[in-house]
Design an enzyme around this catalytic site. Structure first.
Site, mmCIF file in Angstrom:
data_model
loop_
_atom_site.group_PDB
_atom_site.id
_atom_site.type_symbol
_atom_site.label_atom_id
_atom_site.label_comp_id
_atom_site.label_asym_id
_atom_site.label_seq_id
_atom_site.Cartn_x
_atom_site.Cartn_y
_atom_site.Cartn_z
ATOM 1 N N LYS A 121 14.647 -13.461 40.709
ATOM 2 C CA LYS A 121 15.690 -13.662 39.719
ATOM 3 C C LYS A 121 16.816 -14.542 40.252
ATOM 4 O O LYS A 121 17.241 -15.490 39.591
ATOM 5 C CB LYS A 121 16.249 -12.313 39.266
ATOM 6 C CG LYS A 121 17.370 -12.412 38.263
ATOM 7 C CD LYS A 121 18.648 -11.915 38.895
ATOM 8 C CE LYS A 121 19.851 -12.394 38.126
ATOM 9 N NZ LYS A 121 21.090 -11.951 38.768
ATOM 10 N N ASP A 139 16.839 -10.935 34.100
ATOM 11 C CA ASP A 139 17.718 -9.883 34.590
ATOM 12 C C ASP A 139 17.621 -8.689 33.648
ATOM 13 O O ASP A 139 16.758 -8.649 32.772
ATOM 14 C CB ASP A 139 19.164 -10.395 34.678
ATOM 15 C CG ASP A 139 19.749 -10.659 33.298
ATOM 16 O OD1 ASP A 139 18.993 -10.663 32.309
ATOM 17 O OD2 ASP A 139 20.968 -10.849 33.205
#
Length: 216
Positions: A121, A139
């Site tokens: 991420k 996320d």
DNA sequence: CTCCCGATAT
DNA sequence: ATATCAGGAG
């Protein structure tokens, strides 16, 4: 699972709601962005910005983070939470930047994920925001929104969510879509009190319809 | 999977 | 009181 046309409809409506969605982590260069994103794990970006305002005055370069003790760095980021892991990772990351990358942040995801505290991420955020590479960072908001809307399945892993989004969204829209999904999740399709009554996607959102029936 | 963890909203 | 917050490592 939504059809491709339904996904397109979702993105168009969300774009209308948040046409100017962008990274809200304050930073002036790729290095500051890496630090900010690393700190943002399980923490609001408002709080990250509050901490980095002072942090980035004290620490400018990787060398600066290594010039202080681990305990001192911990204290400087303590209010963020998870501060022991984050402080340790920052120092390891800075050492790697100096040893392996000439003190600069590498500009490819494959190199970024080798850095301490940098996962898929974080690498996606830095690659897209700092280096302009199309990417969809999944996320907590992107995952929740994608699952509620039915863009992906509830049981999907974050990796599967990312793959699905990359498949269903044109490459040139990846980065903008990623930011709009975050804004949609943060300010409208919130984790706690989602604004289903005012949602333009209620007609295709099974989760929203369920919540309306149960008056959540 | 568990652990790391303080600040904030509800 | 408790859920949640731009996750990642072991």
């Amino acid at each position: 699972m939504l059809t491709k046309a339904q996904v397109r409809h979702c993105l168009d409506e969300i774009t209308k709601m948040f046409p100017d969605a962008q990274c809200e982590l304050t930073h002036r260069n790729p290095f500051e962005l890496v630090i900010a994103v690393l700190l943002s794990a399980q923490c609001t970006d408002v709080l990250v910005n509050k901490v980095t305002k002072n942090l980035f005055k004290k620490y400018k370069k990787p060398e600066d983070y290594l010039a202080v003790s681990l305990e001192e760095l911990q204290e400087d980021i303590r209010s963020i939470g998870l501060y022991r892991n984050k402080a340790k990772n920052i120092q390891k990351l800075c050492q790697s930047l100096i040893d392996e990358y000439g003190g600069e942040v590498p500009n490819t995801k494959s190199e970024m994920v080798k850095l301490a505290g940098v996962g898929q991420k974080t690498a996606n955020v830095v690659a897209s925001v700092a280096f302009g590479e199309p990417a969809i960072a999944v996320d907590t908001h992107v995952e929740r929104v994608s699952k509620r809307l039915g863009i992906c399945r509830w049981k999907d892993s974050v990796t599967q969510v990312e793959e699905t989004l990359m498949k269903k969204v044109p490459r040139e829209e990846w980065t903008a879509t990623h930011h709009r999904l975050i804004f949609f999740g943060r300010y409208h399709c919130r984790a706690r009190n989602p604004n289903c009554p005012d949602c333009p996607l209620l007609d295709i959102c099974r989760e929203g319809q369920k919540r309306m029936r149960k008056r959540l």
